[in-house]
Motif scaffolding. Structure first.
Motif, PDB file in Angstrom:
ATOM      1  N   TYR A 191      45.794 110.929 -36.011  1.00  0.00           N
ATOM      2  CA  TYR A 191      44.485 111.292 -35.466  1.00  0.00           C
ATOM      3  C   TYR A 191      43.881 110.065 -34.809  1.00  0.00           C
ATOM      4  O   TYR A 191      44.031 108.929 -35.306  1.00  0.00           O
ATOM      5  N   THR A 192      43.190 110.274 -33.691  1.00  0.00           N
ATOM      6  CA  THR A 192      42.542 109.174 -32.972  1.00  0.00           C
ATOM      7  C   THR A 192      41.097 109.538 -32.661  1.00  0.00           C
ATOM      8  O   THR A 192      40.826 110.624 -32.129  1.00  0.00           O
ATOM      9  N   TYR A 193      40.202 108.650 -33.019  1.00  0.00           N
ATOM     10  CA  TYR A 193      38.803 108.771 -32.598  1.00  0.00           C
ATOM     11  C   TYR A 193      38.550 107.735 -31.511  1.00  0.00           C
ATOM     12  O   TYR A 193      38.823 106.548 -31.698  1.00  0.00           O
ATOM     13  N   LEU A 194      38.040 108.182 -30.366  1.00  0.00           N
ATOM     14  CA  LEU A 194      37.831 107.307 -29.221  1.00  0.00           C
ATOM     15  C   LEU A 194      36.363 107.326 -28.814  1.00  0.00           C
ATOM     16  O   LEU A 194      35.783 108.390 -28.555  1.00  0.00           O
ATOM     17  N   ASP A 195      35.767 106.151 -28.755  1.00  0.00           N
ATOM     18  CA  ASP A 195      34.398 105.988 -28.264  1.00  0.00           C
ATOM     19  C   ASP A 195      34.484 105.192 -26.968  1.00  0.00           C
ATOM     20  O   ASP A 195      34.648 103.977 -26.986  1.00  0.00           O
ATOM     21  N   ALA A 196      34.399 105.889 -25.835  1.00  0.00           N
ATOM     22  CA  ALA A 196      34.525 105.244 -24.524  1.00  0.00           C
ATOM     23  C   ALA A 196      33.243 105.464 -23.732  1.00  0.00           C
ATOM     24  O   ALA A 196      32.659 106.555 -23.764  1.00  0.00           O
ATOM     25  N   VAL A 197      32.807 104.442 -23.003  1.00  0.00           N
ATOM     26  CA  VAL A 197      31.565 104.545 -22.236  1.00  0.00           C
ATOM     27  C   VAL A 197      31.669 103.683 -20.981  1.00  0.00           C
ATOM     28  O   VAL A 197      32.229 102.576 -21.008  1.00  0.00           O
ATOM     29  N   VAL A 198      31.163 104.208 -19.871  1.00  0.00           N
ATOM     30  CA  VAL A 198      31.126 103.466 -18.607  1.00  0.00           C
ATOM     31  C   VAL A 198      29.990 102.452 -18.682  1.00  0.00           C
ATOM     32  O   VAL A 198      28.837 102.804 -18.921  1.00  0.00           O
ATOM     33  N   GLN A 199      30.301 101.180 -18.464  1.00  0.00           N
ATOM     34  CA  GLN A 199      29.308 100.117 -18.574  1.00  0.00           C
ATOM     35  C   GLN A 199      28.725  99.700 -17.229  1.00  0.00           C
ATOM     36  O   GLN A 199      27.570  99.286 -17.158  1.00  0.00           O
ATOM     37  N   PRO A 210      37.181 112.359 -27.166  1.00  0.00           N
ATOM     38  CA  PRO A 210      36.770 111.573 -28.338  1.00  0.00           C
ATOM     39  C   PRO A 210      37.640 111.844 -29.560  1.00  0.00           C
ATOM     40  O   PRO A 210      37.834 110.968 -30.392  1.00  0.00           O
ATOM     41  N   HIS A 211      38.157 113.068 -29.671  1.00  0.00           N
ATOM     42  CA  HIS A 211      38.977 113.430 -30.818  1.00  0.00           C
ATOM     43  C   HIS A 211      40.325 113.972 -30.336  1.00  0.00           C
ATOM     44  O   HIS A 211      40.376 114.864 -29.489  1.00  0.00           O
ATOM     45  N   SER A 212      41.391 113.448 -30.877  1.00  0.00           N
ATOM     46  CA  SER A 212      42.731 113.926 -30.539  1.00  0.00           C
ATOM     47  C   SER A 212      43.668 113.661 -31.707  1.00  0.00           C
ATOM     48  O   SER A 212      43.415 112.783 -32.543  1.00  0.00           O
ATOM     49  N   GLY A 213      44.725 114.435 -31.770  1.00  0.00           N
ATOM     50  CA  GLY A 213      45.682 114.260 -32.847  1.00  0.00           C
ATOM     51  C   GLY A 213      47.040 114.835 -32.474  1.00  0.00           C
ATOM     52  O   GLY A 213      47.209 115.457 -31.413  1.00  0.00           O
ATOM     53  N   TYR A 214      48.003 114.645 -33.338  1.00  0.00           N
ATOM     54  CA  TYR A 214      49.356 115.154 -33.097  1.00  0.00           C
ATOM     55  C   TYR A 214      50.066 115.311 -34.432  1.00  0.00           C
ATOM     56  O   TYR A 214      49.659 114.745 -35.456  1.00  0.00           O
ATOM     57  N   PHE A 215      51.127 116.074 -34.432  1.00  0.00           N
ATOM     58  CA  PHE A 215      52.024 116.138 -35.579  1.00  0.00           C
ATOM     59  C   PHE A 215      53.418 116.450 -35.076  1.00  0.00           C
ATOM     60  O   PHE A 215      53.593 117.005 -33.976  1.00  0.00           O
ATOM     61  N   GLY A 216      54.396 116.089 -35.849  1.00  0.00           N
ATOM     62  CA  GLY A 216      55.782 116.330 -35.484  1.00  0.00           C
ATOM     63  C   GLY A 216      56.634 116.579 -36.707  1.00  0.00           C
ATOM     64  O   GLY A 216      56.441 115.941 -37.750  1.00  0.00           O
ATOM     65  N   VAL A 217      57.553 117.520 -36.596  1.00  0.00           N
ATOM     66  CA  VAL A 217      58.508 117.819 -37.666  1.00  0.00           C
ATOM     67  C   VAL A 217      59.901 117.756 -37.056  1.00  0.00           C
ATOM     68  O   VAL A 217      60.213 118.521 -36.136  1.00  0.00           O
ATOM     69  N   SER A 218      60.720 116.856 -37.533  1.00  0.00           N
ATOM     70  CA  SER A 218      62.072 116.700 -36.994  1.00  0.00           C
ATOM     71  C   SER A 218      63.106 116.990 -38.082  1.00  0.00           C
ATOM     72  O   SER A 218      62.903 116.659 -39.259  1.00  0.00           O
ATOM     73  N   TYR A 219      64.185 117.621 -37.652  1.00  0.00           N
ATOM     74  CA  TYR A 219      65.272 117.964 -38.570  1.00  0.00           C
ATOM     75  C   TYR A 219      66.591 117.614 -37.894  1.00  0.00           C
ATOM     76  O   TYR A 219      66.807 117.960 -36.729  1.00  0.00           O
ATOM     77  N   ALA A 220      67.444 116.939 -38.611  1.00  0.00           N
ATOM     78  CA  ALA A 220      68.753 116.558 -38.071  1.00  0.00           C
ATOM     79  C   ALA A 220      69.793 116.684 -39.177  1.00  0.00           C
ATOM     80  O   ALA A 220      69.645 116.092 -40.256  1.00  0.00           O
TER      81      ALA A 220
END
Length: 324
Positions: A168-176, A213-223
């Motif tokens: 999970y990623t929380y991003l606080d970005a602003v144009v200065q 501002p909010h993003s996430g990911y998940f992954g399931v791998s099988y070999a």
């Protein structure tokens, strides 16, 4: 060190540091603990369009352009700069079969290139005569924005063949800083008379376009043996954007929508699988957007629904193969 014909030799240093606070342990719940930090600088060269529309190139095309360039010391457009810092902690669990980490990052993006109208050039400090010579405006290194936040990640080896990870990623970005036409005078849609809108670029104090501002990911791998597969999920929150339709047929901004959260949130699932028929032949398949989620990475450009691609991969050559 990067040697670019446009802006010369530029150093882009990078450094990282890691400290093993606790040694990995073959027994117990808590394993090794690692502290880490890094720093880096980066550059991005201007595009051909940004170069040809730069203040320097526009003045150089005028009959007395070289005189104006020499008189006011106008330089060629330069690269966009980034400066990044991050630091965090990484903890092993269950005898190294699981790992969690958290990282704080702080990024500064400066010298950003934007198209500035004549009034913006004057506000930037360009002499009035030079701004007038640039006609409608020019591209200049004048934008800056800050992006900071936190990243969290976890990964677990469930079994010998099954591996799971997510983050999970929380991003606080602003144009200065900005001197674009939107920054000088935002546009207003008559239907939203109290909402300032950036038609072509984000307003100062707002979020950069298409940064969630909010993003996430998940992954399931099988070999196992010759078969392998991967299921991935992408989760992205609402983002600021523009429809870039500043004027209708009557030159009124009735088609322009407010920037705030213009791009909706979405969740996307993708899957891939492969089977190794022989050392040189592999059958692969990729399934995109399994749930046919309707979303747009950029406003007005919908993503494809469910897609399927399959094929055979052939490997030629290798250490034991020689061309005679």
């Amino acid at each position: 060190m990067e040697d670019n014909q446009l802006f010369g030799v530029v150093p882009t240093p990078r450094a990282s540091l890691a400290y093993l606070l606790k040694q990995p342990s073959p027994s117990g719940v808590l394993g090794g603990t690692r502290l880490r930090a890094s720093f880096g600088r980066g550059i991005k060269e201007p595009s051909i369009f940004e170069q040809t529309d730069s203040l320097y190139d526009q003045l150089a095309a005028l009959p007395n352009g070289n005189q104006i360039i020499a008189q006011y010391h106008v330089g060629q457009i330069g690269p966009e700069w980034s400066r990044t810092y991050d630091g965090g902690v990484e903890q092993e669990l269950a005898r190294g079969r699981a790992k969690i980490s958290i990282t704080y990052f702080h990024n500064e993006f400066t010298n950003g290139i934007e198209y500035i109208p004549s009034q913006g050039l004057i506000d930037l400090g360009v002499p009035t005569s030079v701004a007038a010579a640039a006609s409608y405006g020019a591209t200049v290194n004048s934008q800056a924005y800050r992006a900071q936040g936190v990243e969290m990640e976890a990964q677990v080896q469930v079994s010998r063949d099954l591996f799971v990870r997510g983050g999970y990623t929380y991003l606080d970005a602003v144009v200065q800083r900005s001197f674009s036409s939107d920054a000088i005078g935002p546009t207003y849609n008559p239907s939203f008379p109290t909402v300032p809108i950036g038609a072509y670029s984000p307003l100062i104090g707002a979020r950069p376009f298409r940064r969630a501002p909010h993003s996430g990911y998940f992954g399931v791998s099988y070999a196992h043996a010759r078969f392998s597969s991967l299921l991935t999920g992408t989760l992205v929150g609402r983002r600021d954007d523009s429809d870039f339709v500043a004027y209708d047929a009557n030159y009124m901004p009735t088609m322009l929508l407010p920037n705030r959260n213009l791009d909706g949130a979405y969740q996307r699932l993708d899957m891939s699988a492969s089977y190794q028929v022989s050392p040189r032949i592999q059958v692969t398949s990729k399934l995109g957007n399994l749930l046919s989620e309707r979303y747009s990475e950029a406003f007005g450009y919908p993503a494809l629904p469910f897609t399927f691609r399959s094929g055979v991969q052939l490997t030629l050559g290798g250490e034991s193969w020689k061309l005679r």
